[in-house]
Structure formats: structure tokens, C-alpha cells
Scaffold this active site. Structure first.
Site, PDB file in Angstrom:
ATOM      1  N   HIS A  65     -18.719  13.459  15.584  1.00  0.00           N
ATOM      2  CA  HIS A  65     -17.611  14.028  16.374  1.00  0.00           C
ATOM      3  C   HIS A  65     -16.889  12.914  17.115  1.00  0.00           C
ATOM      4  CE1 HIS A  65     -15.084  16.595  18.582  1.00  0.00           C
ATOM      5  NE2 HIS A  65     -15.940  17.148  19.420  1.00  0.00           N
TER       6      HIS A  65
ATOM      7  N   HIS B 203      -9.608  13.487   7.988  1.00  0.00           N
ATOM      8  CA  HIS B 203      -9.849  14.453   9.059  1.00  0.00           C
ATOM      9  C   HIS B 203     -10.253  15.790   8.460  1.00  0.00           C
ATOM     10  CE1 HIS B 203      -9.108  17.022  12.593  1.00  0.00           C
ATOM     11  NE2 HIS B 203      -9.220  15.919  13.301  1.00  0.00           N
TER      12      HIS B 203
ATOM     13  N   ASP C  80      -8.290   8.533  15.813  1.00  0.00           N
ATOM     14  CA  ASP C  80      -9.157   7.426  16.201  1.00  0.00           C
ATOM     15  C   ASP C  80      -8.735   6.092  15.599  1.00  0.00           C
ATOM     16  OD1 ASP C  80     -11.074   8.943  17.729  1.00  0.00           O
ATOM     17  OD2 ASP C  80     -11.761   9.794  15.844  1.00  0.00           O
TER      18      ASP C  80
END
Length: 384
Positions: A224, A266, A321
């Protein structure tokens, strides 16, 4: 006929929510009807928190009152700081330290004994824990560097105050705006693992501190949170080796079939994450102003390599990210603090979803398909 098993609750609807909407195919993220690009560019993080928790953007007067309350709530009890110091001395991992500190913050809450179904009190608790998390994170990091923590400043916004408490220097306008935008981009993202965990805890009518602590625990798992740290560590490895970033990526992929480029792909988006689009621009801007453009340039080279190879068309495109790590690094944030920073922002979504669910609460109680024996014969202990 047996019911269909949905591992990981894939595609299962468990609640209705008006907080955020994700269109994975179009690459769109919306908070309460507002596109994330507009909120990141025009609204402060405090405005976004108010929006998530109250359902509408604040007026100027409402924002001033809310922001002032947030600023007043930043200070923490000395016992909390002593705990942060002890955790730093024990060389605790930052997310584990945050888990402990988030739980301990309830001891200093003036409404700790108010029932969880008092949603107005719960909203105030949420505001207080959100205000204090930056204070304890900055204190923990300074303690482990052998420095004393700095008191929060009420004259600075949420983003600027954290950077000041962490680094000891008031950030310039570019740094403040960039970090404020990063907080907004990470504030909510539907029922991700940590948000769902917080909501499940909230469904028992546990208080906000329990829900937030549970959210921190869920976010600490490598599946996560943590990808932005992995991205930055990859770029640091590339820089230290003096290797070409594309050659590095292809070498790692060929040497280890299980290795994946961190920050790529993702669970929801089949195209480039809209948050990555914004953070890419901020990473480039920071690189130009600081003279450290190499971090952006390496990430950009890897992204363009994936595009040229046709991988982006298969959904292997940058997520939030991929560029956030380079942004945080250029702001002077230690690499192992990246996931706690994620928590510092996502707490807004944890609280918003928990409050929303508790307003029409039903205990979340899924079932598992039993696969064990049903007619085992008990053997007394002495005969086993």
C-alpha cells in the site's frame, strides 16, 4: 450454487460515498465534485480538509476559523514528545513510531470521553489528530538526528509549518506551494486499503483515534504505502552507480523476473495517474530552482522508455508515487519519512470516510467461505 468468491473484495461494493470519484480509464480524480487538478492549483490543504469533512468548500470566514483552530491544535503534550524521543532512541521505524504516537494522542484530547456517535465531537477530534500528526512526525525525526523538536508556529499554514518543524527553516513560496499540493493530491482516493481499514474500525463505533491508528497500520504495509520511497531509493542507486536509468531498469528487469519498477502501474488507473501529472511538473520545477534536476530527469527518462516500449498502453504508467518521491527528496524530507508523509495527508480521507459511514452506520461484517473439516473427532490430550 456457491457464492462467487471475490479475493481482495475485487469489484465488491460495500458502501456509498460522496467524498471522491475515480475514473481509472480516463485518468480522473474528483473530490466532492471538484477535479483534483483544480483543487491542487487553487485550494489550500486546509480548504480540502474542510471540503472532505463538511461536503462543501468553506467561505473565507469559515476557512479562517477552521485554519486558526487547526493551528491552535498543533501543540502536543510533553508526554507525547517524551514518547517520540523514546521511540527515536529505540531506532523505531517511522511508520511504527507514528502508529504508537497517533494512538497516544488520544490521551491529550479534551473530548476523549465523548461518545463516538457524537459526530460533531468526532469531527473536532479528527481536526485535532490531523493537526498534531505533523508535530509528532517532525519531533520524532529531529530526536533521531540528535536535535530538539521545534514548537509549531501558528502563523504558518499546515504545509509550511511542517517543513519548518522538520528542517528548522521556513520554506520559500515554491516549496510551500509544492508540499501543500502534494498533501492535497494524497488526501483521499476512495476505499483503498488504509481508508477501508479505518472505516471498518469506525463501523464498530470506535473513536477517530482508533480508526486513524488502524489506518496507519494498514498504510505501513509495502503493498500500500512505501512505493515513493522505493522509487527514490532506485534513483539514488542509479546515481551512485553512475548508470544510465534506462539501462539500469532493463538490467534489473532481466536479472529478476519478479522485479517491477516502483511507482509504475496502479490497481485502479489504466492510464497515467492524474496526480502523477501534477507532481511531475512540480518535480521538474523544483529541479530547475534547486539545480538538482537529475532526479526529475532520471524519472522522466524511465517514463519515456516505458512509453516508447508500449508499456503505458498496457496500463504500466506512472502512479502518484513515481514523482512524489523526487518532490519530497528535493524538499529535504528523509527518504524513510515518505510514507509517514503519505499518512499525514491521507488522514483527511480516513476521517472523512469514517465520519460519513458512521452517520448511517452498519457494522461491517463480511463472511469467509469455510474450507476446513466439518466432522473432526476430538481426541483427549493424553491420547494424542
Amino acid at each position: 450454487m456457491s457464492e462467487e468468491l471475490k479475493k481482495g473484495l475485487e469489484g465488491v461494493l460495500v458502501a456509498e460515498s460522496s467524498l471522491s470519484f475515480i475514473d481509472g480509464e480516463a485518468g480522473r480524480l474528483v473530490y466532492r465534485g471538484y477535479d483534483i487538478e483544480e483543487l491542487a492549483a487553487e485550494a489550500s490543504f486546509e480548504e480540502v480538509l474542510y471540503l472532505l469533512w463538511n461536503g462543501e468548500l468553506p467561505t473565507r470566514e469559515q476557512l479562517e476559523t477552521f485554519a486558526a483552530s487547526m493551528a491552535e491544535d498543533r501543540a502536543v503534550d510533553e508526554r507525547v514528545l517524551d514518547t517520540a524521543a523514546a521511540l527515536a532512541e529505540a531506532d523505531e521505524e517511522p511508520m511504527a513510531a507514528l502508529r504508537t504516537l497517533a494512538s497516544f494522542l488520544s490521551s491529550d484530547d479534551p473530548e476523549s470521553d465523548v461518545a463516538a456517535d457524537d459526530l460533531d465531537a468526532a469531527r473536532r477530534k479528527g481536526r485535532r489528530v490531523t493537526a498534531k500528526i505533523p508535530t509528532v512526525l517532525a519531533a520524532f525525526d529531529r530526536y533521531r538526528r540528535g536535535e530538539e523538536p521545534l514548537s509549531p508556529r501558528e502563523d504558518l499554514g499546515h504545509a509550511a509549518n511542517f517543513l519548518y518543524m522538520l528542517t528548522g527553516e521556513e520554506p520559500d513560496d515554491v516549496a510551500e506551494e509544492t508540499f501543500d499540493q502534494a498533501l492535497t493530491l494524497h488526501a483521499d482516493h476512495g476505499l483503498n486499503a488504509s481508508t477501508f481499514t479505518a472505516m471498518v474500525v469506525g463501523s464498530t463505533m470506535a473513536d477517530l483515534y482508533s480508526a486513524v491508528t488502524a489506518g496507519v497500520g494498514a498504510l505501513s504495509g509495502p503493498l500500500h504505502g512505501g512505493a515513493n520511497q522505493d522509487v527514490m531509493e532506485m534513483l539514488l542507486d542509479i546515481d551512485a552507480a553512475g548508470e544510465d536509468p534506462v539501462e539500469y531498469v532493463e538490467r534489473r528487469r532481466s536479472d529478476d523476473d519478479g522485479w517491477r519498477v516502483p511507482g509504475m502501474g496502479h490497481r485502479v488507473y489504466s492510464v497515467k495517474d492524474p496526480r502523477a501529472v501534477i507532481l511531475e511538473r512540480k518535480s521538474e520545477e523544483l529541479g530547475q530552482t534547486s539545480g538538482e534536476a537529475k532526479w526529475y530527469e532520471m524519472a522522466d527518462a524511465i517514463e519515456h522508455h516505458f512509453q516508447a516500449a508500449g508499456l503505458a498502453e498496457k496500463g504500466i504508467a506512472p502512479n502518484v508515487d513515481f514523482y512524489s518521491g523526487t518532490v519530497y527528496y528535493q524538499l529535504g524530507i528523509p527518504v524513510d519519512m515518505f510514507t509517514p508523509i503519505f499518512a499525514m495527508s491521507r488522514v483527511g480521507g480516513w476521517i472523512g470516510h469514517t465520519l460519513e459511514y458512521q452517520a448511517e452506520n452498519r457494522l461491517i461484517r463480511p463472511r469467509a467461505r469455510y474450507t476446513g473439516p466439518t466432522e473432526a473427532t476430538f481426541v483427549p490430550l493424553d491420547e494424542r
